[in-house]
Write an enzyme that holds these catalytic residues in place. Structure first.
Site, mmCIF file in Angstrom:
data_model
loop_
_atom_site.group_PDB
_atom_site.id
_atom_site.type_symbol
_atom_site.label_atom_id
_atom_site.label_comp_id
_atom_site.label_asym_id
_atom_site.label_seq_id
_atom_site.Cartn_x
_atom_site.Cartn_y
_atom_site.Cartn_z
ATOM 1 N N LEU A 1 20.545 46.146 100.135
ATOM 2 C CA LEU A 1 20.126 46.015 101.524
ATOM 3 C C LEU A 1 19.815 44.574 101.869
ATOM 4 O O LEU A 1 20.154 44.086 102.948
ATOM 5 C CB LEU A 1 18.914 46.913 101.789
ATOM 6 C CG LEU A 1 18.379 46.947 103.214
ATOM 7 C CD1 LEU A 1 19.453 47.349 104.206
ATOM 8 C CD2 LEU A 1 17.175 47.899 103.309
ATOM 9 N N ASP B 1 8.468 35.923 92.139
ATOM 10 C CA ASP B 1 8.002 37.143 91.493
ATOM 11 C C ASP B 1 7.076 37.865 92.468
ATOM 12 O O ASP B 1 5.926 37.457 92.664
ATOM 13 C CB ASP B 1 7.260 36.795 90.199
ATOM 14 C CG ASP B 1 6.687 38.018 89.503
ATOM 15 O OD1 ASP B 1 6.955 39.150 89.955
ATOM 16 O OD2 ASP B 1 5.949 37.839 88.512
ATOM 17 N N THR C 1 13.699 50.503 92.245
ATOM 18 C CA THR C 1 14.451 51.685 92.673
ATOM 19 C C THR C 1 14.942 52.554 91.521
ATOM 20 O O THR C 1 15.639 53.540 91.758
ATOM 21 C CB THR C 1 15.671 51.258 93.517
ATOM 22 O OG1 THR C 1 16.496 50.378 92.740
ATOM 23 C CG2 THR C 1 15.227 50.557 94.795
ATOM 24 N N TYR D 1 7.965 57.214 91.142
ATOM 25 C CA TYR D 1 8.663 56.365 92.115
ATOM 26 C C TYR D 1 8.247 56.746 93.535
ATOM 27 O O TYR D 1 7.885 55.881 94.347
ATOM 28 C CB TYR D 1 10.165 56.515 91.945
ATOM 29 C CG TYR D 1 10.974 55.999 93.113
ATOM 30 C CD1 TYR D 1 11.144 54.637 93.308
ATOM 31 C CD2 TYR D 1 11.554 56.880 94.027
ATOM 32 C CE1 TYR D 1 11.872 54.154 94.387
ATOM 33 C CE2 TYR D 1 12.293 56.414 95.100
ATOM 34 C CZ TYR D 1 12.443 55.051 95.282
ATOM 35 O OH TYR D 1 13.162 54.579 96.360
ATOM 36 N N THR E 1 11.482 55.650 101.591
ATOM 37 C CA THR E 1 12.481 56.568 101.067
ATOM 38 C C THR E 1 12.200 58.015 101.439
ATOM 39 O O THR E 1 11.043 58.396 101.698
ATOM 40 C CB THR E 1 12.522 56.449 99.524
ATOM 41 O OG1 THR E 1 13.362 57.461 98.962
ATOM 42 C CG2 THR E 1 11.126 56.618 98.929
ATOM 43 N N ASP E 2 13.249 58.820 101.416
ATOM 44 C CA ASP E 2 13.134 60.260 101.592
ATOM 45 C C ASP E 2 12.374 60.928 100.449
ATOM 46 O O ASP E 2 11.864 62.037 100.586
ATOM 47 C CB ASP E 2 14.525 60.891 101.690
ATOM 48 C CG ASP E 2 15.372 60.597 100.458
ATOM 49 O OD1 ASP E 2 15.627 59.402 100.190
ATOM 50 O OD2 ASP E 2 15.802 61.535 99.763
ATOM 51 N N LYS F 1 6.214 54.496 96.429
ATOM 52 C CA LYS F 1 6.783 54.177 97.742
ATOM 53 C C LYS F 1 5.866 54.655 98.876
ATOM 54 O O LYS F 1 5.722 53.969 99.895
ATOM 55 C CB LYS F 1 8.174 54.800 97.888
ATOM 56 C CG LYS F 1 9.223 54.193 96.966
ATOM 57 C CD LYS F 1 9.439 52.707 97.216
ATOM 58 C CE LYS F 1 10.163 52.435 98.508
ATOM 59 N NZ LYS F 1 10.461 50.996 98.693
#
Length: 284
Positions: free
Chosen positions: A14, A37, A63, A126, A102-103, A130
């Site tokens: 992206l 970083d 990710t 994860y 994210t979904d 998020k």
């Protein structure tokens, strides 16, 4: 006058698309993982304040969904704590913060597209990292949190869509989940929607930024085969359980982008996005 826009995570899928498309309307500065970083509060603060942007677009993310189960500290450092730092910097600089989620923040136990008003229920390390990043991004005085899913396209072609397309074109059998439903997101359309939100000064908050509609991964594979002129491609439909994935994935992860449409930003259908991507990759 073009506004000064900083793109963090500019080496990713992206981020690269942002760096390629935004300069037409923005003065863009890019920073990759090699440049800063993001898990270092001091390094991130120095790097961003040195640019002093009007807009901070955060494409940096951990990710690796399955790796996050054994590396939750690293996932949190990238997906949450760095966002806390960016929200503070945005407040100090009077800058707009754009962050991507994210979904996976949803559990997938539904049969209709999720809206921004639905209660998240993350089921993996994860996903939890998020969701925490979403909450921390909201600490910025002006922020947009855009939930995307199943990203494809752009200069980096390592997505599930791109792997399916490569397999179809090569004539090898491709495996596609028959029981995972998604709303794919074409990076070009995500960049366009991001730019529109900023330029239109739309109300801040959480938006679902995906292509319109939804499909199983098997549906996506069959559509790719049609678009690639390979209707007889060997597409093997399998359940997600056959993949041996470590972290749970939401079964029905379709997102409604009605809120984005209400802001005047109507996302093309996923089939249209796939057609443009296939045509573009054929011309390369």
């Amino acid at each position: 006058m073009k506004r000064l826009t900083l793109v963090l995570g500019a080496g990713g899928q992206l981020g690269q698309a942002m760096a390629a498309e935004l300069p037409a309307r923005h003065e863009v500065v890019t920073l990759t993982r090699a440049d800063v970083d993001v898990t270092s509060d001091a390094a991130l603060t120095r790097a961003v304040t040195a640019v002093c942007p009007d807009i901070i677009i955060n494409c940096a993310a951990f990710t690796a969904v399955d790796d996050a189960e054994s590396e939750p500290t690293e996932a949190l450092a990238v997906n949450a704590w760095s966002v806390r730092t960016l929200a503070r910097i945005a407040a100090d600089l009077d800058a707009t913060l754009v962050h991507y989620s994210t979904d996976f923040v949803f559990d997938g136990e539904t049969d209709r597209p999720y809206t921004e008003d639905d209660e998240p229920n993350p089921r993996s390390a994860y996903a939890a990292s998020k969701l925490l990043g979403e909450w921390l991004a909201a600490d910025a005085p002006r922020s947009y949190v855009l939930r995307v899913e199943s990203l494809f396209g752009g200069p980096k072609t390592r997505s599930s869509v791109d792997r399916l397309l490569a397999g179809i074109r090569s004539g090898t059998p491709v495996r596609a989940f028959s029981d995972r439903t998604v709303s794919p997101s074409y990076v070009n359309d995500v960049v366009w929607a991001t730019d529109r939100l900023i330029e239109d000064d739309a109300p801040g908050g959480v938006y679902h930024c995906v292509n319109s509609g939804w499909a199983t991964w098997a549906d996506v594979a069959h559509e790719l085969a049609r678009l690639a002129g390979r209707p007889d491609a060997d597409i093997v439909e399998v359940p997600a359980s056959a993949a041996g994935l470590i972290a749970p994935r939401p079964r029905f992860a379709a997102l409604s982008n009605a809120k984005l449409a209400a802001a005047g930003i109507v996302m093309p259908a996923w089939q249209d996005a796939l057609a443009r991507h296939v045509a573009s990759s054929s011309a390369e």
